[in-house]
Design an enzyme around this catalytic site. Sequence first.
Site, PDB file in Angstrom:
ATOM      1  CG  HIS A 108     -13.888  -3.514  -3.125  1.00 61.18           C
ATOM      2  ND1 HIS A 108     -14.497  -3.692  -4.351  1.00 61.18           N
ATOM      3  CD2 HIS A 108     -12.878  -2.633  -3.336  1.00 61.18           C
ATOM      4  CE1 HIS A 108     -13.873  -2.968  -5.268  1.00 61.18           C
ATOM      5  NE2 HIS A 108     -12.889  -2.310  -4.682  1.00 61.18           N
ATOM      6  CG  ASN A 168      -2.042  -0.966   1.163  1.00 61.68           C
ATOM      7  OD1 ASN A 168      -2.313  -1.541   0.121  1.00 61.68           O
ATOM      8  ND2 ASN A 168      -2.715  -1.172   2.280  1.00 61.68           N
ATOM      9  NE  ARG A 181      -7.898  -2.186 -10.260  1.00 61.26           N
ATOM     10  CZ  ARG A 181      -6.905  -1.326 -10.519  1.00 61.26           C
ATOM     11  NH1 ARG A 181      -5.919  -1.709 -11.296  1.00 61.26           N
ATOM     12  NH2 ARG A 181      -6.911  -0.105 -10.006  1.00 61.26           N
ATOM     13  CE1 TYR A 191      -8.880  -7.037  -2.812  1.00 59.09           C
ATOM     14  CE2 TYR A 191      -9.990  -5.492  -4.258  1.00 59.09           C
ATOM     15  CZ  TYR A 191      -8.835  -5.969  -3.686  1.00 59.09           C
ATOM     16  OH  TYR A 191      -7.634  -5.374  -3.990  1.00 59.09           O
ATOM     17  NE  ARG A 222     -10.591  -0.563   2.084  1.00 61.06           N
ATOM     18  CZ  ARG A 222     -10.763  -0.638   0.766  1.00 61.06           C
ATOM     19  NH1 ARG A 222     -11.679  -1.439   0.268  1.00 61.06           N
ATOM     20  NH2 ARG A 222     -10.041   0.105  -0.055  1.00 61.06           N
ATOM     21  NE  ARG A 272      -2.871   5.632 -10.463  1.00 59.30           N
ATOM     22  CZ  ARG A 272      -3.671   6.512  -9.868  1.00 59.30           C
ATOM     23  NH1 ARG A 272      -4.277   6.190  -8.747  1.00 59.30           N
ATOM     24  NH2 ARG A 272      -3.898   7.678 -10.415  1.00 59.30           N
ATOM     25  CG  HIS A 296     -14.493   2.513 -11.491  1.00 55.02           C
ATOM     26  ND1 HIS A 296     -15.225   2.475 -10.328  1.00 55.02           N
ATOM     27  CD2 HIS A 296     -13.312   1.917 -11.192  1.00 55.02           C
ATOM     28  CE1 HIS A 296     -14.515   1.902  -9.372  1.00 55.02           C
ATOM     29  NE2 HIS A 296     -13.358   1.545  -9.871  1.00 55.02           N
TER      30      HIS A 296
END
Length: 747
Positions: A625, A86, A408, A501, A597, A438, A468
């Site tokens: 998530h 992270n 993704r 997730y 979160r 990204r 997205h």
Amino acid sequence: MAARKSTQPRKVATMHTEDTDAHIPMQVGESPEPPVAAPPRPLPADRFFNRELSWLSFNRRVLAEAQNPNYPLLERLRFLSISGNNLDEFMMVRVAGLAAQVRRQIDEVSTDGLTPSQQLQGIHGAISDLVKAQYDIFTELCTLLEAEGIRLIQGRKLDRSEGEFLADYFERHVLPALTPQAIDPAHPFPFIANQGSGILFSLVRIADGAEVNEMVLVPPALPRFVRLPGQPATWIGIEELIRRKASRLFPGFRIQGHGIFRVLRDSDIEIEEDAEDLVRYFRTAIQRRRRGRVILLTLEDQFDPEAEQMLRQKLRLDYAIVIKSPGPLSMSGLSALVDEERPDLKFEPYSSRYPERVLEHNGDCFAAIREKDIVIQHPFESFDVVIDFLHQAASDPDVVAIKQTLYRAGKQSAVIAALIAAAEAGKSVTAVVELKARFDEEQNLHWASQLERAGVQVIYGFVDWKTHAKVSMVVRREGDEYRTYCHFGTGNYHPITARIYTDLSFFTADPRFGRDAGLLFNFITGYIEPKGMEMLAISPGGVRARLYECIDREIAYAQAGKPATIWAKLNALTDSRLIDRLYAASQAGVSISLVVRGICCLKPGVPGLSETISVKSVIGRFLEHSRIWAFGNGSALPNKRARVFISSADGMTRNLDRRVEVLVPLRNGTVHDQVLDQVMLANLLDTEQSWQLDAHGNYRRTDPGPQPFNVHRYFMTNPSLSGRGAALTKGRKVPKLALRRGGATTA
């Protein structure tokens, strides 16, 4: 397939301001129109937390899990590794972005009133504290792991068998890949790639006593840690191994000194206005990323001062951070040790349930969805149902078209395989592949190429906005008509992350959703502005407008003396205008409970501003998530008439104004109750994995109390509502959660 610039962004950004649920016939989640809300009161200037410092606070909570005595040791090491990964990403993107602003003399202040240079100053101090905490925890975990028979070679002497194995391993697997490079005026200073590490050696040639400086860069293909055979389980870092065997690399030289270093570079990709062909642009941009400005230089603790000065000069470390490390230079690499075969030091394996509703229809996803809407909660319920949905669409002769967004998809993607199979079977398949995901740009370019070769129509969407939204749409011939089946998700079509997730998958054959999904894809592929949306709200613009409308309804209810409540679950809340709307709701007396979160710029519990707002963060075995919004609609939450939504969007400006996102209303009674009374309520009631945010920006662990409640344990041991089907009436009842003072209860 070239991506095109989005046109008329101002017009599109406001296209949904009038599209509200008031135009839809009243169902679950509807009520008569409330009174009009009164204007909000003025708000103080210092009403936001700094975004970057809030993120660092989040990573401290992740790191705290590495100290959790209730977790097995290797899982604690995993959290340490996650905190390191992270931090790397934060440095490469956020800190690099601020440093770039300082270099360009951009003085635009953040929402909390700080200039880029002031933010960098605060970040540097917080990162130093975070890194020190990482190494303290690393030292503690090494001691505990060694007592369990897992050890890391760090400076100690090797016994004979260890030395022989490492000598042989070095000769066969490492030495052929190494390239020593002299550092002198005759040789250009070698390029050090992003996330690259190396060793500087100070040598003396035995023949003539000449001093020589050499650099050895660690090839990225080599493993970060090497496991020695036998027991106890012994590991050595690749840099440590190279240093110990350096005499084989430099015959005829005496090694005077050495020092290990690691480099992080600016890794953000800026989209240029004239990027007409995104594929070509991103192929070159990925290469530029690897050569971005250095933003962090990490050195081992006893690094030679002269060598450090040389690195500082050659790497041009303006506005970069330099850290001295007493341990591994990359905590993220410790994930290799977590793979050690020690089930006693890991969480008990968990197998996701397959929805009983689908099994009741002999595994036929379309029959199950046609009967009634379904919500699947990953990872507690298997992501396989999403894969099966697409595979069945690919092989079903009645399916004529599939449309799919891909943000993704992972490296081993069953989703990609299903789309390719569908195209090869002659179906019309459209895939919207987002190149601006990204750190997944390169993988997405690869998948786009594979899909195009199979005959899939690949669209790269907008230059200005990321796509997205997580949407899959299947058009199926049924009799003389066509029926559209839709999947809307809060997470990516990524089978690996779906195991860790927590996300929601919503399946429906409601024709209104099908029509809206068609308009959404037409918007992305053809820039056709969607008109007359019946169910979905779409960003840019539409999600913000729908949320504002819902918040304003609650404000009006509160001002009319009726119960007014908002619940929300997000990964991040940073958008100043959305936060201000929540402040206005709090000032009106609306009760607001937020589960955020990560980053949260909203200050809860401030008298006169946010007295009725509480904010908590849930950090545990699974990464929370899913994005959920719930509005009381004139009654206290939870209730049957509440307006409940799931979304692909967080409460960030980029999600609301610069991305294509969806906000999905849940109208089916069972689905509505599952998300509100199960998922949302369980997160609010959790006391074992929760942190409470105060008005000063401090997070404190929630006191578990006399009746501890763990949201992840609850879902690991209790099936969901909508996925059970007939089992709801025949099998074991799911314990019902209730809001009670002092914690969670079941009935």
